[in-house]
Design an enzyme around this catalytic site. Structure first.
Site: not given
Ligand SMILES: NC(=O)c1ccc[n+]([C@@H]2O[C@H](COP(=O)([O-])OP(=O)(O)OC[C@H]3O[C@@H](n4cnc5c(N)ncnc54)[C@H](OP(=O)(O)O)[C@@H]3O)[C@@H](O)[C@H]2O)c1
Length: 243
Positions: A141, A155
């Site tokens: 991130s 985080y």
């Molecule tokens: N969105 C943002 O603004 C942003 C910015 C910077 C970094 N990120 C990073 O990008 C990544 C994806 O985020 P996103 O925005 O796509 O989030 P999201 O829509 O909340 O999706 C989270 C993903 O992580 C999986 N996950 C969560 N807990 C888990 C566990 N215990 N075991 C296995 N899988 C798990 C979820 O699986 P399920 O679908 O089965 O629940 C889902 O596929 C994360 O690492 C996040 O920190 C996001």
């Protein structure tokens, strides 16, 4: 495409959001793609169906990133069905926002378990089954660099740990020409930011958040032919948020 040309990818946390966009992009580029999920069997099955419709193979595996055995099992199942791995994307992550006075021990442990320990264990499980010259990509991130908002200290340090982790792993895996790089997205339009998109867009220099497909584009870059000399790097894609 012959059997020899088939490429295999495993995405940890691939049923929705950035992970699902990465799964779709890799499938479009000719990979058979396995991915894990934990809470969304419906989204996982819909994604498998979509990819199979496009003519590629997909496999959804339930595996909690906090559970070392489940991660090893997910890798074993992927290799059993698709063969050794060319690319691994570690995307699973969670965000809990609370200022230091309000962070519970439970949420502290959970974020460390999934965002740090789970990333390391995912990679450790996959490495023995990767082809030499393979690619590992973590989704960190931009908060690893700067947060700018209170409530994100845990985080932030969890994602800073990922940026540090890829450097050591890159050196460990260099003898096998396996590269390890980290993508640092800024605010992206996923469930993680539900209800906050307008506020995040207003604060962003480019006045919008990212589309998950834009982050998947960077996954494509880091699995592609132009980045075989890049390893241990963290690449920020955040619309200028951290400038
Ligand atoms: N969105 C943002 O603004 C942003 C910015 C910077 C970094 N990120 C990073 O990008 C990544 C994806 O985020 P996103 O925005 O796509 O989030 P999201 O829509 O909340 O999706 C989270 C993903 O992580 C999986 N996950 C969560 N807990 C888990 C566990 N215990 N075991 C296995 N899988 C798990 C979820 O699986 P399920 O679908 O089965 O629940 C889902 O596929 C994360 O690492 C996040 O920190 C996001």
């Amino acid at each position: 495409m012959t059997i020899e040309e088939c490429k295999t990818a495993l995405v940890f946390g691939g049923a929705r959001g950035i992970g699902a966009a990465a799964v779709e992009r890799l499938a479009k580029e000719g990979y058979d793609v396995a991915f894990t999920y934990v809470s969304r069997p419906d989204s996982a099955q819909a994604l498998v169906a979509e990819i199979e419709k496009s003519g590629r193979r997909a496999l959804a595996i339930q595996a909690d990133s906090a559970d070392a055995n489940a991660l090893r099992g997910a890798v074993a199942k992927t290799v059993d069905v698709f063969g050794p791995l060319d690319a691994v994307v570690v995307n699973a992550g969670i965000l809990r926002l609370n200022t230091v006075d309000a962070v519970s021990l439970e949420e502290l442990d959970l974020m460390i378990d999934i965002n740090i320990r789970g990333v390391f264990l995912s990679i450790q499980s996959a490495v023995p089954h990767m082809k030499d010259g393979g690619r590992i990509i973590t989704i960190g991130s931009n908060t690893a660099e700067r947060t700018g908002m209170p409530g994100a200290s845990v985080y932030q340090f969890s994602k800073a740990a990922v940026a540090a982790m890829v450097k050591g792993l890159a050196l460990d895996l260099a003898p096998r020409r396996i590269t390890v790089n980290n993508i640092q997205p800024g605010p992206t339009d996923t469930d993680m930011n539900a209800g906050a998109i307008e506020m995040l867009s207003d604060r962003s220099p480019l006045k919008r958040v990212a589309d998950p497909k834009e982050i998947a584009g960077m996954v494509s870059y880091l699995t592609g032919p132009d980045t075989s000399f890049m390893t241990g790097s963290s690449l920020t894609i955040d619309g200028g948020w951290t400038l």
